[in-house]
Design an enzyme around this catalytic site. Structure first.
Site, mmCIF file in Angstrom:
data_model
loop_
_atom_site.group_PDB
_atom_site.id
_atom_site.type_symbol
_atom_site.label_atom_id
_atom_site.label_comp_id
_atom_site.label_asym_id
_atom_site.label_seq_id
_atom_site.Cartn_x
_atom_site.Cartn_y
_atom_site.Cartn_z
ATOM 1 N N ALA A 65 0.602 -1.280 -0.052
ATOM 2 C CA ALA A 65 -0.605 0.123 -0.370
ATOM 3 C C ALA A 65 0.706 1.148 -0.461
ATOM 4 O O ALA A 65 2.418 0.975 0.518
ATOM 5 C CB ALA A 65 -0.626 0.088 1.489
ATOM 6 N N GLY A 108 0.459 -5.154 1.141
ATOM 7 C CA GLY A 108 -0.409 -5.129 0.098
ATOM 8 C C GLY A 108 -0.307 -6.015 -1.528
ATOM 9 O O GLY A 108 -1.682 -6.283 -1.639
ATOM 10 N N GLU A 111 -0.677 -9.250 -0.495
ATOM 11 C CA GLU A 111 -2.088 -9.921 -0.566
ATOM 12 C C GLU A 111 -2.722 -9.265 -2.338
ATOM 13 O O GLU A 111 -3.379 -10.619 -2.104
ATOM 14 C CB GLU A 111 -2.455 -7.895 0.319
ATOM 15 C CG GLU A 111 -2.067 -8.441 2.069
ATOM 16 C CD GLU A 111 -2.720 -8.198 2.666
ATOM 17 O OE1 GLU A 111 -2.314 -6.650 2.569
ATOM 18 O OE2 GLU A 111 -2.869 -7.758 3.897
ATOM 19 N N GLU A 131 4.393 -4.361 7.406
ATOM 20 C CA GLU A 131 3.766 -4.051 7.944
ATOM 21 C C GLU A 131 4.436 -3.614 9.143
ATOM 22 O O GLU A 131 3.977 -2.518 9.528
ATOM 23 C CB GLU A 131 1.796 -4.177 8.098
ATOM 24 C CG GLU A 131 1.716 -4.149 6.546
ATOM 25 C CD GLU A 131 1.958 -5.532 6.019
ATOM 26 O OE1 GLU A 131 2.476 -6.229 5.839
ATOM 27 O OE2 GLU A 131 1.264 -5.645 4.619
HETATM 28 C C1 HXC Z 1 5.352 4.308 -1.293
HETATM 29 C C2 HXC Z 1 6.831 3.150 -1.841
HETATM 30 C C3 HXC Z 1 6.573 1.814 -1.473
HETATM 31 C C4 HXC Z 1 5.352 2.191 -0.861
HETATM 32 C C5 HXC Z 1 8.359 1.752 -2.012
HETATM 33 N N1 HXC Z 1 7.963 3.466 -2.860
HETATM 34 N N2 HXC Z 1 7.392 1.578 -1.879
HETATM 35 N N3 HXC Z 1 6.179 4.106 -1.772
HETATM 36 N N4 HXC Z 1 4.599 3.611 -0.768
HETATM 37 N N5 HXC Z 1 5.105 0.679 -0.010
HETATM 38 C C6 HXC Z 1 8.850 4.410 -2.969
HETATM 39 C C7 HXC Z 1 9.865 5.371 -2.238
HETATM 40 O O1 HXC Z 1 9.799 6.262 -2.088
HETATM 41 C C8 HXC Z 1 10.390 5.741 -3.670
HETATM 42 O O2 HXC Z 1 10.045 6.259 -4.593
HETATM 43 C C9 HXC Z 1 10.742 4.397 -4.621
HETATM 44 O O3 HXC Z 1 9.856 3.546 -4.135
HETATM 45 C C10 HXC Z 1 11.748 3.441 -4.575
HETATM 46 O O4 HXC Z 1 11.662 2.504 -3.509
HETATM 47 P P1 HXC Z 1 13.436 2.521 -2.853
HETATM 48 O O5 HXC Z 1 12.885 2.586 -1.459
HETATM 49 O O6 HXC Z 1 14.694 3.764 -3.144
HETATM 50 O O7 HXC Z 1 14.250 1.216 -4.004
HETATM 51 P P2 HXC Z 1 14.508 0.550 -2.642
HETATM 52 O O8 HXC Z 1 16.176 1.228 -1.912
HETATM 53 O O9 HXC Z 1 15.231 -0.640 -3.667
HETATM 54 O O10 HXC Z 1 13.981 -0.606 -1.635
HETATM 55 C C11 HXC Z 1 12.703 -1.552 -2.419
HETATM 56 C C12 HXC Z 1 11.338 -1.880 -1.507
HETATM 57 C C13 HXC Z 1 11.782 -0.376 -0.445
HETATM 58 C C14 HXC Z 1 12.856 -3.235 -0.354
HETATM 59 C C15 HXC Z 1 10.493 -2.196 -1.411
HETATM 60 O O11 HXC Z 1 11.173 0.491 -1.546
HETATM 61 C C16 HXC Z 1 10.507 -0.716 0.485
HETATM 62 O O12 HXC Z 1 10.677 -1.558 2.018
HETATM 63 N N6 HXC Z 1 9.312 -0.477 0.139
HETATM 64 C C17 HXC Z 1 8.210 -0.516 1.301
HETATM 65 C C18 HXC Z 1 7.844 -1.866 1.561
HETATM 66 C C19 HXC Z 1 6.349 -2.055 2.661
HETATM 67 O O13 HXC Z 1 6.573 -1.441 3.785
HETATM 68 N N7 HXC Z 1 5.943 -2.041 2.282
HETATM 69 C C20 HXC Z 1 4.156 -2.552 3.302
HETATM 70 C C21 HXC Z 1 3.159 -1.064 3.012
HETATM 71 S S1 HXC Z 1 2.285 -1.324 4.048
HETATM 72 P P3 HXC Z 1 11.473 7.959 -4.111
HETATM 73 O O14 HXC Z 1 10.329 9.020 -4.323
HETATM 74 O O15 HXC Z 1 11.667 7.770 -2.208
HETATM 75 O O16 HXC Z 1 12.517 7.218 -5.444
HETATM 76 C C22 HXC Z 1 0.711 -2.258 3.457
HETATM 77 C C23 HXC Z 1 -0.082 -2.900 4.427
HETATM 78 C C24 HXC Z 1 -1.447 -3.335 3.838
HETATM 79 O O17 HXC Z 1 1.207 -2.348 2.409
HETATM 80 C C25 HXC Z 1 -2.652 -3.359 4.278
HETATM 81 C C26 HXC Z 1 -3.124 -1.952 3.101
HETATM 82 C C27 HXC Z 1 -5.180 -2.124 4.329
#
Ligand code: HXC
Length: 257
Positions: A65, A108, A111, A131
């Protein structure tokens, strides 16, 4: 239809839906979710479509998400807005959906892949429910679907530590249907979808419904449900054609009737 965050196309009887926010690693914001629900509903109604492939980009199926969108939400916003509403529409698509996963399928994104019926993963795929690292928990079914897919021991490990598992571990654990080399991913997914789409539509939908029923019903209820669907298929022209073709040693010509 043209969308801001998706690419959609039909290839014969297969619909291909591509998440298209590569710079944000296909983070699922509210526009993506709304567009996905709309596109899938459209393909669900489209009689020419028999199966759907959902994919992302090489680096990410979807990294979860959209954290930037979620950051400012408070409890009342989340509760009254029923955040993240709409994903039930994705999970309730009746036609088979194949997730073709390359790179990250996190939160997400994992999921969303689990809402599909088959997950075909590139060797580069990484799955996880991180998460907890953000101070929340899975909210689109992860705690339930992941546990059913891979069992409590591994689901707890992933959900509590937030660690990722690679494609090989995900396949061993039962989350992933097949692993393929990265360059074969789309061909493999599209070929599998085309194969499914060529089978009698009613049998395909009932097969999906019957397998999914096993998650909801007791064994005896599920077996009864399966038998009723099985019986009902003997009312179809395609059952007559399929069995006649086998006996006559020819290819069946299904009519979806
Ligand atoms: C918004 C995101 C994002 C996310 C990545 N980006 N994941 N933006 N939401 N979930 C963006 C980064 O901010 C960055 O933008 C660009 O994508 C590239 O990501 P990087 O982090 O620079 O890449 P990298 O170093 O290769 O790392 C990849 C990664 C990391 C390991 C996947 O991005 C990461 O940990 N992302 C978050 C993963 C996460 O926690 N997902 C769960 C979310 S909660 P900029 O603009 O900075 O370049 C969820 C809840 C679900 O999903 C339930 C819903 C109700």
């Amino acid at each position: 239809m043209s969308y801001e965050t998706l690419l959609t196309e039909s290839r014969g009887a297969v619909a291909l839906v591509t998440l298209n926010r590569p710079k944000a690693l296909n983070a699922l914001n509210s526009t993506v979710m709304a567009e996905l629900a709309d596109a899938l509903a459209g393909f669900g109604k489209d009689e020419t479509v028999g199966a759907i492939v959902l994919t992302g980009c090489e680096k990410a199926f979807a990294a979860g998400a959209d954290i930037k969108e979620m950051q400012g939400i408070d409890f009342v916003d989340a509760y009254l807005g029923d955040f993240i509403f709409g994903w039930e529409a994705i999970a309730s698509v009746r036609k088979p959906m194949i997730a073709a996963v390359s790179g990250f399928a996190l939160g997400g994104g994992c999921e969303l892949a689990m809402m599909c019926d088959v997950i075909i993963a590139s060797e580069t795929a990484k799955f996880g429910q991180p998460e907890i690292t953000l101070g929340v928990i899975p909210g689109m079914g992860g705690s339930q679907r992941l546990t059913r897919a891979i069992g409590k021991a591994k689901a707890m490990d992933l959900v509590l530590t937030g660690r990722m598992m690679d494609a090989a571990e995900a396949e061993r654990a039962g989350l992933v249907s097949r692993i393929v080399p990265a360059e074969r991913l789309m061909d493999e997914a599209l070929e599998a979808a085309a194969k499914i789409a060529a089978f009698p539509r009613a049998a395909v939908l009932m097969a999906k419904e019957a397998v999914n029923r096993s998650f909801e019903a007791t064994l005896s209820e599920g077996l009864r449900f399966e038998r009723r669907l099985f019986h009902s298929l003997f009312a179809t022209a395609d059952q007559k054609e399929g069995m006649a073709a086998f006996i006559e040693k020819r290819k069946p010509e299904f009519s979806n009737r």
